[in-house]
Design an enzyme around this catalytic site. Structure first.
Site, mmCIF file in Angstrom:
data_model
loop_
_atom_site.group_PDB
_atom_site.id
_atom_site.type_symbol
_atom_site.label_atom_id
_atom_site.label_comp_id
_atom_site.label_asym_id
_atom_site.label_seq_id
_atom_site.Cartn_x
_atom_site.Cartn_y
_atom_site.Cartn_z
ATOM 1 N N HIS A 1 39.122 -83.568 41.505
ATOM 2 C CA HIS A 1 38.025 -84.547 41.611
ATOM 3 C C HIS A 1 38.021 -85.548 40.455
ATOM 4 O O HIS A 1 37.754 -86.728 40.648
ATOM 5 C CB HIS A 1 36.678 -83.810 41.718
ATOM 6 C CG HIS A 1 36.480 -83.189 43.062
ATOM 7 N ND1 HIS A 1 36.019 -81.897 43.236
ATOM 8 C CD2 HIS A 1 36.707 -83.665 44.308
ATOM 9 C CE1 HIS A 1 35.959 -81.630 44.535
ATOM 10 N NE2 HIS A 1 36.378 -82.683 45.203
ATOM 11 N N ASP B 1 33.121 -82.509 50.561
ATOM 12 C CA ASP B 1 32.550 -81.518 49.637
ATOM 13 C C ASP B 1 31.692 -82.172 48.562
ATOM 14 O O ASP B 1 31.033 -81.486 47.789
ATOM 15 C CB ASP B 1 33.656 -80.650 49.021
ATOM 16 C CG ASP B 1 34.668 -81.467 48.234
ATOM 17 O OD1 ASP B 1 34.268 -82.286 47.390
ATOM 18 O OD2 ASP B 1 35.882 -81.283 48.457
ATOM 19 N N ASP C 1 33.824 -91.792 61.415
ATOM 20 C CA ASP C 1 35.285 -91.906 61.339
ATOM 21 C C ASP C 1 35.656 -92.938 60.268
ATOM 22 O O ASP C 1 35.334 -94.125 60.403
ATOM 23 C CB ASP C 1 35.784 -92.351 62.721
ATOM 24 C CG ASP C 1 37.306 -92.513 62.771
ATOM 25 O OD1 ASP C 1 37.947 -92.549 61.695
ATOM 26 O OD2 ASP C 1 37.836 -92.610 63.889
ATOM 27 N N GLY C 2 36.357 -92.485 59.245
ATOM 28 C CA GLY C 2 36.706 -93.360 58.118
ATOM 29 C C GLY C 2 37.661 -94.479 58.502
ATOM 30 O O GLY C 2 37.616 -95.576 57.921
ATOM 31 N N ASP D 1 39.973 -89.343 50.067
ATOM 32 C CA ASP D 1 39.942 -87.942 49.657
ATOM 33 C C ASP D 1 39.980 -87.106 50.931
ATOM 34 O O ASP D 1 38.968 -86.618 51.404
ATOM 35 C CB ASP D 1 38.643 -87.710 48.874
ATOM 36 C CG ASP D 1 38.446 -86.261 48.476
ATOM 37 O OD1 ASP D 1 39.348 -85.436 48.716
ATOM 38 O OD2 ASP D 1 37.366 -85.953 47.938
ATOM 39 N N ASP E 1 45.464 -83.061 54.497
ATOM 40 C CA ASP E 1 46.862 -83.457 54.636
ATOM 41 C C ASP E 1 47.049 -84.393 55.839
ATOM 42 O O ASP E 1 46.213 -84.430 56.739
ATOM 43 C CB ASP E 1 47.736 -82.213 54.820
ATOM 44 C CG ASP E 1 47.664 -81.291 53.606
ATOM 45 O OD1 ASP E 1 47.308 -81.777 52.518
ATOM 46 O OD2 ASP E 1 47.944 -80.096 53.754
ATOM 47 N N PRO F 1 42.912 -84.687 61.873
ATOM 48 C CA PRO F 1 42.020 -85.851 61.773
ATOM 49 C C PRO F 1 42.424 -86.844 60.691
ATOM 50 O O PRO F 1 42.052 -88.016 60.764
ATOM 51 C CB PRO F 1 40.647 -85.229 61.467
ATOM 52 C CG PRO F 1 40.846 -83.786 61.202
ATOM 53 C CD PRO F 1 42.192 -83.408 61.719
#
Lengths: 283, 283
Positions: B65, B89, B140-141, B159, B162, B166
């Site tokens: 982070h 997170d 959805d980014g 962030d 893998d 998605p």
């Protein structure tokens, strides 16, 4: 070909494990000192395991071997006489002998079988064993350093297994006192010092014992090492007289030999301690 | 108390595995996007696993982070508007909000359940979620960035998991082109870029795609991350106009907040590429 399975080292002290997918067990034997196994892996070349602990793989040992040698050799003004305690796979010896200033490098490995198996399964690490400057001794490193002539050595590299079993006596003030006496003024002791994340107490104890033995400066350098617990490892340098804050940066930048991890910038980077280490080690 | 067992992620692509000793499974669910499990470990706090892959542990997530955020934020002159793609997170959001210059930080996580479970099992990472500058979107980014207003963002942090499932669409030129358009001049895109040792081809492809999208400078910074394959990870930064060779070193040295890994010296160290990476990436 047999179905691949996995060799996994469960590191109880940290509650974490590292494994490699293996094709087959190439060799296993019990020596007077320890049990050695060699596996052929699917992606990491050969793998040496001693008493259940991963020692090295063909693929990632360059990280450890380069960081155990070049930072110390480029910190010392001119290390002519080098002693390696342990280091039976000969990878550390190979890196040391890349330095032209080294006139003699003695490897003192307690278990000759480690070296014989390295010659067979990690021949690339043993390619400098026939160098006329190399001396291979199979003897107890603690005794060797205790009996070494005073002020006769420039660099002692302790390339050992973890501080249990045969290597236990390499992590205390008595051993460091032997090293201190055997080193010339300005001489350096460098030792593998486990994971910065999970062996912080060991690192602190080592550093304190080095200072007790008389060393004037101590530095811990972290580096990545995928095959060891947490994938993050370190070496600790101690100097007899003088500082450890700088190094021969121009020499490192103009080095006459190839490396895969080490360079002058990486060396500087390794001297930069992460915040939690700086606090824990009082730097 | 139940007998401890181990959660192990076998990383097929690299033939290596990493495991943690666990006390018990705290939670498991199948969301519309993925399967999420939370374990209580013996030594690493809580562990989040998505589709069998370790996402984070309480003990070592600070490495990831801090390196996903502070190098980019101390490179940008003054990042007022930050968007985090993924990052459910909330640990990346927490680090971003430590910077006073940030006026608004939007986290765009596709799976709300990741955030809800983080609030429950990693509350320390969610402690800035109520900050008035924080905006949590569950969307959805890829779509978010495609629709973002041109030249409206200073920093995009990807962030994600893998590049399979998605997150697959987050690793290609089409997505990078959206990011490029949405960034102001001098803006930075930073993305987690897997292991320097075993994902070198992916890193090269990412960097090439970023340049194709128009970014003028690209830098890959390695850092230790015990819970990810090989224990060695990286982020890759790309800049829209301008360079990436320097950063606000004095600002970083005088930072007003605490970190555990990052500091100005560590930042400089992370900019120093190991020899094999320098060669492979043509730097």
């Amino acid at each position: 070909m047999s179905t691949p399975s996995w060799f996994t080292e469960a590191h109880q002290a940290s509650g974490s494990s590292i494994g490699f997918r293996v094709e087959k067990l190439l060799h296993a034997e019990k020596t007077p000192f320890q049990t050695i196994e060699i596996y052929q892996t699917t992606d990491w070349g050969n793998l040496m395991v001693i008493d259940g602990c991963v020692m090295l793989t063909s693929r990632d040992n360059f990280l450890y071997h380069e960081m155990m040698t070049h930072p110390a050799l480029f910190t010392h003004a001119r290390a002519k006489r080098v002693v390696i305690i342990g280091g039976g796979d000969c990878g550390t010896l190979r890196e040391v002998l890349k330095h032209e200033e080294v006139e003699k490098a003695t490897q003192v490995e307690i278990d000759e079988r480690v070296t014989r198996l390295a010659e067979q399964y990690f021949p690339e690490l043993c390619e400098s064993n026939a160098d006329t400057r190399a001396e291979l001794k199979f003897a107890d490193g603690i005794k060797y350093m205790a009996e070494a002539e005073a002020e006769s050595i420039d660099l002692v590299i302790v390339d050992s297994t973890d501080p249990v079993g045969p290597a236990e006596g390499l992590f205390n003030a008595a051993f460091y006192t032997s090293c201190y006496k055997a080193l010339r003024h300005g001489g350096i002791l460098v030792q593998q010092s486990e994971s910065p994340l999970v062996h912080l107490e060991l690192i602190k104890a080592m550093r304190a014992a080095m200072r007790t033995a008389g060393f004037s400066a101590v530095k811990t350098l972290p580096f990545p090492q995928p095959c060891y617990p947490t994938g993050w490892w370190s070496c600790t340098m101690a100097r007899k007289g003088g500082e450890l804050s700088g190094f021969r940066e121009r020499g490192a930048a103009a080095k006459s030999f190839a490396t895969r991890y080490y360079n002058a910038e990486v060396h500087k980077g390794a001297l930069a301690l992460p915040e939690f280490l700086r606090e824990a080690l009082g730097e």
